[in-house]
Write an enzyme that holds these catalytic residues in place. Structure first.
Site, mmCIF file in Angstrom:
data_model
loop_
_atom_site.group_PDB
_atom_site.id
_atom_site.type_symbol
_atom_site.label_atom_id
_atom_site.label_comp_id
_atom_site.label_asym_id
_atom_site.label_seq_id
_atom_site.Cartn_x
_atom_site.Cartn_y
_atom_site.Cartn_z
ATOM 1 N N HIS A 30 0.829 -1.212 0.000
ATOM 2 C CA HIS A 30 0.000 0.000 0.000
ATOM 3 C C HIS A 30 0.865 1.265 0.000
ATOM 4 O O HIS A 30 0.448 2.300 0.495
ATOM 5 C CB HIS A 30 -0.966 0.037 1.196
ATOM 6 C CG HIS A 30 -1.661 -1.254 1.450
ATOM 7 N ND1 HIS A 30 -2.861 -1.588 0.853
ATOM 8 C CD2 HIS A 30 -1.308 -2.334 2.201
ATOM 9 C CE1 HIS A 30 -3.223 -2.799 1.248
ATOM 10 N NE2 HIS A 30 -2.298 -3.279 2.048
ATOM 11 N N SER A 50 16.555 20.207 -17.525
ATOM 12 C CA SER A 50 15.383 21.047 -17.735
ATOM 13 C C SER A 50 15.839 22.327 -18.428
ATOM 14 O O SER A 50 16.894 22.870 -18.120
ATOM 15 C CB SER A 50 14.750 21.363 -16.383
ATOM 16 O OG SER A 50 13.974 22.548 -16.470
#
Ligand code: ARG
Length: 453
Positions: A155, A276
């Protein structure tokens, strides 16, 4: 000139028809098509449908055309309707009218079914090689991380302490099954449809066993209509590619997560990351993102190849021409993903922080179980202890012997030792669980698999 003009057709094809119906993507099956023709011509010679001289002349020229194709010198022209027409046209340029005998007892329907099978056979082999190389990379990375301990997650919550190596090897087993899937489908790919003709076979004395044997195929079709009209094998191939892409996509997601500053587990070499244009500090793991992104279109391919078959009447329909784009797209995406992700993964450096204390909660409960406390009771006791520690803003490591035994008399001072994540991994003793013995055994088995393969 098409293979069907003249005869019934008084007019040539319109531009619209040509633009819409011609798909040049089958050109990558050029060598497969020529190999099929060589086998077919040899068989025609063997059964007397070509004289020995005719067979010799045709085979010599087909061999030369094959050399052209392999060397990348085969020139397609505008009027080639498909790869089959192109080869026959080229043969005609070289040997004239005799070329017209090549299509004896054959149709483009059995021809294209054969070409696709030969292509799938070749590409299944190279995907298996790539997948094996990918397992190799996973093993190498696994060995480089040594006995680093990380939390396992369920989970997406920290669960138990495990060796990072164990986590990485989970992917090696998934990829091994991908290899097995490609190998399993091979038996069904390796069936020659040659001799099925347009759909119902032929009145000519074709020797289908001979042409299959010449092609090195292990079986021949059982029903000529099935041979030209079915594409379940292509669909199975796309499924194999899809499942492998899904494994790579899950791995990509984890590599991306691990490379975030929040996780800070992994970095990759500059050569496999991008920058970037705006933010100078960034290093992006684009390869993993694109593998994850491109797996979407491969899932689409699986849907496409399934839908393509739905409602098709027997036998060959031109719809089936679309199978190739689908197969090629899925196959190319997997090939490219394995190459790029494998390269990137091989540069991975891991620097994992220690897991939180809570990953040893189950170990503490198991210490109680070892002294005869029912598991449900142990679960409650440890859960209660965790709640109390959280309320105090503390964790297992802050506990003293006295605090632990005062919390509940069933705890013992010696239990403090289980809070060490290394000890937690060392105590793991069950079959192929998260221990270093298990990691070593897994690597041994995977290496044996790679050697045998
Ligand atoms: N280009 C076709 C395909 O890929 C070849 C078979 C064409 N057969 C035919 N009868 N038109 O399926």
């Amino acid at each position: 000139m098409t293979l069907w003009s003249g005869g019934r057709f008084e007019e040539g094809p319109s531009e619209e028809l040509w633009r819409f119906t011609v798909d040049t993507s089958d050109r990558r099956m050029l060598v497969d098509d020529i190999d099929g023709s060589i086998a077919h011509a040899t068989m025609l010679g063997g059964v007397g449908l070509l004289t020995p001289d005719e067979a010799a002349a045709m085979l010599e020229t087909l061999g030369a055309i094959r050399d052209e194709a392999v060397a990348g010198r085969f020139v397609f022209i505008e009027t080639d309707e498909d790869v089959h027409s192109a080869v026959e046209r080229r043969l005609g340029e070289a040997i004239g009218e005799l070329a017209g005998k090549l299509h004896t007892g054959r149709s483009r329907n059995d021809q294209v079914a054969l070409d696709l099978r030969l292509y799938l056979k070749r590409s299944a082999r190279s995907r298996i090689d790539q997948l094996s190389a990918f397992i190799r990379v996973l093993i190498d990375v696994t060995e480089s991380v040594g006995d680093a301990v990380v939390p396992s997650y369920t989970h997406l919550q920290q669960a138990q302490a495990i060796p990072l190596a164990h986590h990485l090897l989970a992917y090696a087993w998934m990829i091994k099954r991908d290899i097995e899937r490609f190998s399993d489908v091979m038996a069904r790919i390796d069936v020659s449809p040659l001799g099925a003709g347009a759909s119902g076979g032929s009145s000519l004395p074709l020797d289908v066993e001979a042409s299959a044997e010449l092609l090195g195929m292990t079986a021949i079709f059982d029903n000529s209509m099935d041979a030209v009209g079915s594409r379940d094998v292509a669909a199975e191939y796309v499924w194999c590619a899809t499942q492998a892409m899904l494994h790579l996509s899950r791995l990509s997601e984890e590599l991306l997560l691990w490379s975030t500053s929040e996780f800070g587990w992994a970095t990759f070499s500059d050569a496999y990351t991008t920058g970037s244009s705006a933010m100078p500090h960034k290093k992006n793991v684009d390869i993993a993102e694109l593998v994850r992104g491109r797996s979407a279109a491969v899932i689409g391919d699986l849907t496409s190849i399934a839908a393509l078959q739905k409602g098709l009447p027997m036998t060959y329909n031109r719809d089936l021409q679309e199978d190739k784009r689908i197969v090629f797209h899925a196959d190319d995406t997997l090939a490219g993903s394995l190459e790029a992700l494998g390269g990137m993964l091989s540069t991975a450096e891991f620097h994992t922080p220690p897991p939180s204390d809570w990953v040893t909660a189950l170990d503490l409960a198991e210490a109680l179980v070892g002294r005869g406390v029912p598991f449900r009771v142990a679960h409650l006791l440890v859960g209660g202890l965790v709640t109390e520690l959280i309320a105090r803003g503390e964790s297992f490591h802050d506990l003293t012997e006295q605090q632990l035994t005062e919390f509940d008399g069933r705890f013992e001072g010696a239990d403090l030792a289980v809070f060490d994540v290394g000890a937690s991994v060392a105590a793991r003793s069950t079959h192929r669980g998260g221990s270093m013995e298990s990691v070593e055994a897994q690597i041994r088995d995977l290496e044996a698999f790679l050697t045998l393969g």
